[in-house]
Design an enzyme around this catalytic site. Structure first.
Site, PDB file in Angstrom:
ATOM      1  CG  HIS A 353      -2.023  -1.016   1.123  1.00 27.46           C
ATOM      2  ND1 HIS A 353      -3.145  -0.822   0.364  1.00 27.46           N
ATOM      3  CD2 HIS A 353      -2.154  -2.263   1.682  1.00 27.46           C
ATOM      4  CE1 HIS A 353      -3.940  -1.877   0.442  1.00 27.46           C
ATOM      5  NE2 HIS A 353      -3.350  -2.785   1.245  1.00 27.46           N
ATOM      6  CD  GLU A 383      -8.850   2.773  -7.996  1.00 28.20           C
ATOM      7  OE1 GLU A 383      -9.326   1.820  -8.627  1.00 28.20           O
ATOM      8  OE2 GLU A 383      -9.020   2.931  -6.756  1.00 28.20           O
TER       9      GLU A 383
END
Length: 462
Positions: A353, A383
């Site tokens: 991550h 995103e």
């Protein structure tokens, strides 16, 4: 009081000196009785010298009454020697009582009266040949003497009381003003200071308010504009208010102290009127420099807080709330672009991550650098990013292509897909956003790494 005693003594010294000089002048004129006149002359000049030498300033005002004794004695001797005409003899008593009235308290003449009676009667009785005695004349002379003395003394006492009262009132006003924490300055119609309290003096860098009296207040504290250029008095709104007799107020105005340092103050000017005419003004001002500093800091903190509330903490671009704000401001001709990173889950799974977060930051920075000053970018979620290209409905696709091409050189193989929709008149913003979302879906379904316009299902760039 001591000055008055000295003045009274000097006046008698002049009288004694004149008596002595007149005695010597009489010797030269008459050529007879030189011994008596010479004695009178010597005594007169001696009394004048002695009167000047005695320390009257150290004694009380009543001590000057002692000078009446030699004065009565001197004119008595002069009367007995036939040096004085009868009318001059009586006039001197009037003069003495006028002196008593000018320098002593009211009713003092009544205490002097018995001595004056003796001084008046004894020389006439001792030498009746030159001054025939008249009871009526005596009574009139003494009455006039007392009347003149009391009139003068009471008038002067009343004037002194008025002056003391005025001085007490002025002192009380000064104490009241000096006890006030608000800076207060009185001005005449030309803007010259006529009074200033301690707070005003301290605010302007002076030790006491009297130092401001006689100075033009504008030249002291308001002589320069904020840009550093001179501030002519004729342009000052405070002077304009003085000229028109109106009130004036300046808020957070820049002022100067005596040493050249500056401060901000709220300034009020109120006209002073007398019998319908403006005779001056009273100005008050409060230093608000600290308040202004606190306000600026507060506004800065609020601005920082507001920016934080509208900023995505990870990427530094706008967040969803910021996106909603600039989407609500869409106008016809604007273009909405939705950008989504391709295979972002794979990046997180394979590299962690932290790598995914770094990718989001890099893309956000890239988008922010590539758009124009009037455009907007925000992280819309996960995103996904949203762009608004102001007036870019006809060039949006080309612009996003250019952004994608530039991203390909720095992304290490990571691509993004984009959907573009033009906002048109009468179309709700939510529909334009939905069109851009459908175009993004088509770009994803057609293989990703491409830009699709909502008006066409075909890929514009692959």
């Amino acid at each position: 009081m001591q000055e008055r005693s000295t003045l009274a003594a000097r006046q008698f010294a002049v009288l004694f000196a004149v008596a002595g000089l007149l005695s010597f002048a009489a010797i030269a004129e008459r050529g007879s009785e030189p011994l008596e006149f010479a004695v009178i002359g010597v005594v007169g000049l001696a009394l004048a010298a002695l009167t000047l030498l005695l320390p009257w300033a150290r004694w009380s005002r009543a001590s000057a009454l002692l000078l009446l004794a030699p004065a009565f004695l001197l004119i008595g001797v002069a009367q007995g020697a036939a040096l004085l005409p009868a009318r001059t003899f009586g006039s001197l008593f009037v003069l003495f009582f006028a002196w008593v009235g000018a320098h002593q308290k009211p009713r003092t003449s009544f205490w002097v009266l018995p001595f004056a009676v003796v001084a008046y009667v004894v020389p006439i009785v001792a030498a009746p040949h030159d001054a025939p005695f008249s009871v009526a004349g005596f009574v009139v002379t003494m009455s006039v003497c007392v009347l003149i003395a009391e009139t003068i003394s009471r008038a002067l006492a009343a004037t002194a009381d008025s002056q003391r009262q005025a001085a007490r009132s002025a002192l009380m006003m000064r104490l009241i003003l000096d006890s006030s924490a608000q800076a207060t300055v009185a001005l005449d119609l030309s803007g010259v200071t006529t009074m200033a309290n301690r707070a005003a003096a301290e605010a302007l860098g002076f030790e006491e308010g009297e130092q401001l009296v006689g100075l033009e207040l504008h030249d002291v504290m308001h002589h320069t504009k904020r840009d550093g250029t001179p501030y002519p008095a004729v342009e000052c709104p405070l002077y304009a208010a003085l000229a028109t007799g109106e009130s004036a107020h300046l808020e957070a105005e820049l002022f100067f102290r005596r040493d050249g340092s500056t401060f901000y103050a709220d300034f009020h000017l109120e006209p002073v009127r007398h019998e319908g005419a403006t005779v001056g003004a009273v100005s008050t001002f409060n230093d608000v420099t600290q308040r202004r500093r606190v306000e600026r800091e507060t506004y800065a903190r609020l601005a920082d807080s507001e920016r934080a509330a509208l900023t995505d903490p990870l990427t530094g671009v706008g967040n969803r709330r910021r996106a909603d704000a600039f989407l609500a401001a869409l106008v016809p001709g604007d273009a909405v672009v939705l950008v989504d990173i391709d295979h972002f889950k794979r990046v997180n799974d394979e590299h962690g991550h932290a790598a995914g977060d770094d990718l989001l930051r890099r893309l956000a920075e890239h988008l922010a650098q590539q758009i124009r000053a009037g455009d907007h970018v925000a992280r819309f979620g996960g995103e996904e990013f949203v762009l608004v290209l102001a007036g870019g409905s006809s060039t949006a696709v080309t612009a996003v292509e250019r952004i994608a091409e530039a991203w390909a050189h720095v992304s290490d193989g990571v691509t993004f897909s984009a959907g573009v929709a033009a906002h048109t008149a009468g179309r709700p913003v939510i529909e334009t956003l939905a069109a851009a979302d459908r175009a993004l879906y088509q770009a994803k379904s057609q293989g990703r790494d491409r830009v699709v316009a909502a008006a066409s299902a075909d890929a514009v760039r692959a």
